[in-house]
Scaffold this motif. Structure first.
Motif, PDB file in Angstrom:
ATOM      1  N   SER A 276      -6.679   0.894   3.798  1.00 48.62           N
ATOM      2  CA  SER A 276      -7.562   1.600   2.877  1.00 48.62           C
ATOM      3  C   SER A 276      -6.759   2.379   1.830  1.00 48.62           C
ATOM      4  CB  SER A 276      -8.446   2.577   3.652  1.00 48.62           C
ATOM      5  OG  SER A 276      -9.193   3.364   2.757  1.00 48.62           O
ATOM      6  N   PRO A 277      -7.147   2.276   0.563  1.00 54.04           N
ATOM      7  CA  PRO A 277      -6.462   3.049  -0.477  1.00 54.04           C
ATOM      8  C   PRO A 277      -6.943   4.499  -0.535  1.00 54.04           C
ATOM      9  CG  PRO A 277      -8.139   1.682  -1.464  1.00 54.04           C
ATOM     10  CD  PRO A 277      -8.124   1.351   0.002  1.00 54.04           C
ATOM     11  N   ARG A 278      -7.989   4.828   0.206  1.00 53.13           N
ATOM     12  CA  ARG A 278      -8.537   6.183   0.205  1.00 53.13           C
ATOM     13  C   ARG A 278      -7.948   6.990   1.360  1.00 53.13           C
ATOM     14  NH1 ARG A 278     -14.875   5.118  -1.090  1.00 53.13           N
ATOM     15  NH2 ARG A 278     -14.542   4.497  -3.247  1.00 53.13           N
ATOM     16  N   PRO A 279      -7.799   8.286   1.157  1.00 53.37           N
ATOM     17  CA  PRO A 279      -7.273   9.128   2.246  1.00 53.37           C
ATOM     18  C   PRO A 279      -8.266   9.245   3.392  1.00 53.37           C
ATOM     19  CG  PRO A 279      -7.877  10.476   0.347  1.00 53.37           C
ATOM     20  CD  PRO A 279      -8.037   9.046  -0.068  1.00 53.37           C
TER      21      PRO A 279
ATOM     22  N   PHE B 253      -3.203   9.906   4.795  1.00 47.66           N
ATOM     23  CA  PHE B 253      -3.492   8.475   4.919  1.00 47.66           C
ATOM     24  C   PHE B 253      -2.951   7.975   6.255  1.00 47.66           C
ATOM     25  CE2 PHE B 253      -2.975   9.472   0.473  1.00 47.66           C
ATOM     26  CZ  PHE B 253      -3.990   8.769  -0.158  1.00 47.66           C
TER      27      PHE B 253
ATOM     28  N   LEU C 292       0.905   4.132  -2.862  1.00 48.41           N
ATOM     29  CA  LEU C 292       0.624   5.532  -2.562  1.00 48.41           C
ATOM     30  C   LEU C 292       1.751   6.449  -2.992  1.00 48.41           C
ATOM     31  CD1 LEU C 292      -0.991   5.335   0.994  1.00 48.41           C
ATOM     32  CD2 LEU C 292      -2.135   5.749  -1.186  1.00 48.41           C
TER      33      LEU C 292
ATOM     34  N   GLU D  84      -3.765  15.214   0.780  1.00 48.92           N
ATOM     35  CA  GLU D  84      -4.420  13.993   1.240  1.00 48.92           C
ATOM     36  C   GLU D  84      -3.606  13.397   2.383  1.00 48.92           C
ATOM     37  OE1 GLU D  84      -6.241  12.515  -3.022  1.00 48.92           O
ATOM     38  OE2 GLU D  84      -4.301  11.739  -2.378  1.00 48.92           O
TER      39      GLU D  84
ATOM     40  N   ARG E   1       0.833  -1.210   0.000  1.00 46.48           N
ATOM     41  CA  ARG E   1       0.000   0.000   0.000  1.00 46.48           C
ATOM     42  C   ARG E   1       0.856   1.244   0.000  1.00 46.48           C
ATOM     43  NH1 ARG E   1      -1.728   3.099   4.492  1.00 46.48           N
ATOM     44  NH2 ARG E   1      -3.460   4.471   3.979  1.00 46.48           N
TER      45      ARG E   1
ATOM     46  N   SER F  99      -3.304   1.663   8.164  1.00 47.87           N
ATOM     47  CA  SER F  99      -4.568   1.300   7.535  1.00 47.87           C
ATOM     48  C   SER F  99      -4.304   0.647   6.184  1.00 47.87           C
ATOM     49  CB  SER F  99      -5.421   2.556   7.330  1.00 47.87           C
ATOM     50  OG  SER F  99      -6.556   2.262   6.556  1.00 47.87           O
TER      51      SER F  99
ATOM     52  N   ARG G 137      -8.291  11.920   5.431  1.00 48.59           N
ATOM     53  CA  ARG G 137      -8.670  13.330   5.425  1.00 48.59           C
ATOM     54  C   ARG G 137      -8.145  13.970   4.156  1.00 48.59           C
ATOM     55  NH1 ARG G 137     -10.355  16.125  10.133  1.00 48.59           N
ATOM     56  NH2 ARG G 137     -10.767  17.610   8.486  1.00 48.59           N
ATOM     57  N   VAL G 138      -8.845  14.997   3.695  1.00 46.26           N
ATOM     58  CA  VAL G 138      -8.426  15.774   2.527  1.00 46.26           C
ATOM     59  C   VAL G 138      -8.656  17.246   2.851  1.00 46.26           C
ATOM     60  CG1 VAL G 138      -8.835  16.246   0.080  1.00 46.26           C
ATOM     61  CG2 VAL G 138      -9.031  13.912   0.937  1.00 46.26           C
TER      62      VAL G 138
END
Length: 150
Positions: free
Chosen positions: A75-78, A69, A32, A67, A28, A73, A80-81
């Motif tokens: 998760s591939p999504r941040p 991360f 990223l 972003e 991951r 984790s 917070r942004v």
């Protein structure tokens, strides 16, 4: 099957799962950071208690957004942004007390406001210089007063 064999099997499965989790974290992080622009960035998620609430993570610039991360984790999504146009630099400080143990070594805490709340991020001195440059820069023709907190 005797009890000790069940225990050995359970321990073996847990070890395999732990190794797979570690490999997934490494993959991951590579994914990223494949486009560059990632750096160690901690975020203070809870500011109710002095010196507590820090979460280790990675930061990545994505055009007009920063972003964040979580480091542990999958998760591939941040998590917070933050938009560059909404952030305002309010100052910096050194970690004190428990913060020195909770954060990466040599990190500096940056205090920002996003129009609604105060925000604290911790990053290294080199990353801080890049962050300040990113925060102050904008594409030509940008309206500096649009979307800024007043």
């Amino acid at each position: 099957m005797p009890l000790w064999q069940w225990v050995v099997d359970v321990v073996a499965v847990l070890l395999v799962l732990l190794v797979l989790y570690g490999v997934a974290l490494v993959v991951r992080r590579r994914v990223l950071s494949r486009d560059g622009g990632t750096f160690e960035l901690s975020y203070r998620a809870r500011s109710s208690t002095t010196g507590r609430g820090w979460v280790l993570g990675l930061g990545r610039y994505a055009g007009e957004e920063l972003e964040w991360f979580r480091i542990f984790s999958l998760s591939p999504r941040p998590g917070r942004v933050w938009k560059r146009s909404a952030l305002a630099f309010d100052g910096r400080r050194d970690p004190v007390g428990h913060e020195e143990l909770a954060l990466y070594a040599d990190h500096v805490i940056v205090v920002l406001s996003d129009g609604r709340d105060e925000l604290e991020l911790a990053l290294g001195p080199g990353s801080l210089m890049g962050f300040q440059s990113w925060l102050e820069s904008a594409p030509p023709g940008t309206d500096w007063d649009r979307d800024r907190p007043r």
